[in-house]
Scaffold this motif. Structure first.
Motif, short mmCIF file in Angstrom:
data_model
loop_
_atom_site.label_atom_id
_atom_site.label_comp_id
_atom_site.label_asym_id
_atom_site.label_seq_id
_atom_site.Cartn_x
_atom_site.Cartn_y
_atom_site.Cartn_z
N PHE A 39 0.83 -1.20 0.00
CA PHE A 39 0.00 0.00 0.00
C PHE A 39 0.87 1.26 0.00
N TRP A 47 -4.95 -2.73 -1.13
CA TRP A 47 -3.90 -3.30 -0.28
C TRP A 47 -4.20 -3.05 1.19
N ALA A 48 -4.73 -1.87 1.49
CA ALA A 48 -5.11 -1.55 2.88
C ALA A 48 -6.26 -2.45 3.33
N ALA A 111 -7.06 2.54 5.32
CA ALA A 111 -5.82 3.03 4.69
C ALA A 111 -5.11 4.10 5.51
#
Length: 155
Positions: A39, A47-48, A111
């Motif tokens: 991320f 990705w988070a 995130a």
């Protein structure tokens, strides 16, 4: 107690349960650290999200592994007498608490916290797990915890 080796009391069909379960939280927490890094490099929110769910899976499986490990720890005084067992347990509890804090920080924004505390918490937990994995190996290979004595099949 059967045999001369410290025995695993949490077992299934003669096989210790704790070593079979620990690979899951280790893999999930390691993957969370890697997806945090992904991320930070790629700036893709998915990705988070992966990191968040890997932390959830890691905490659930860590609870199961901890239950089996605590059963072994409490089940044989010879295990409690080993400093490696104490370091293994305290280190793993520390890593799980760190990852729990890590997850709590991400509850409302998967995130946002990664760029500051999240990746550091994941990285610290990853390093602690390396140490506690080493100590777990010491318990089995040096102290023979859960290793079958003789040929009678008992642990």
């Amino acid at each position: 107690m059967n045999g001369s080796n410290p025995r695993s009391t949490a077992q299934f069909m003669g096989h210790p349960i704790h070593p079979a379960l620990v690979s899951y939280p280790i893999a999930f927490f390691t993957a969370a650290f890697l997806t945090d890094l992904a991320f930070l490099i790629l700036h893709e929110v998915y990705w988070a999200t992966f990191s968040f769910w890997l932390l959830v899976a890691g905490l659930v499986t860590a609870a199961l592994a901890a239950l089996a490990g605590l059963t072994d720890f409490l089940g044989d005084r010879r295990i409690r007498d080993l400093s490696d067992a104490w370091m293994h347990m305290v280190g793993n509890v520390t890593a799980v608490v760190i990852e729990l804090v890590n997850l709590i920080l991400r509850l409302h924004d998967h995130a946002g916290p990664i760029a500051s505390p999240g990746v550091y918490l994941s990285g610290i937990a990853f390093l602690i797990l390396g140490f506690t994995g080493w100590k777990g190996g010491e318990l089995v290979f040096r102290h023979r915890v859960g290793v079958i004595d003789g040929g009678d099949g008992s642990v």
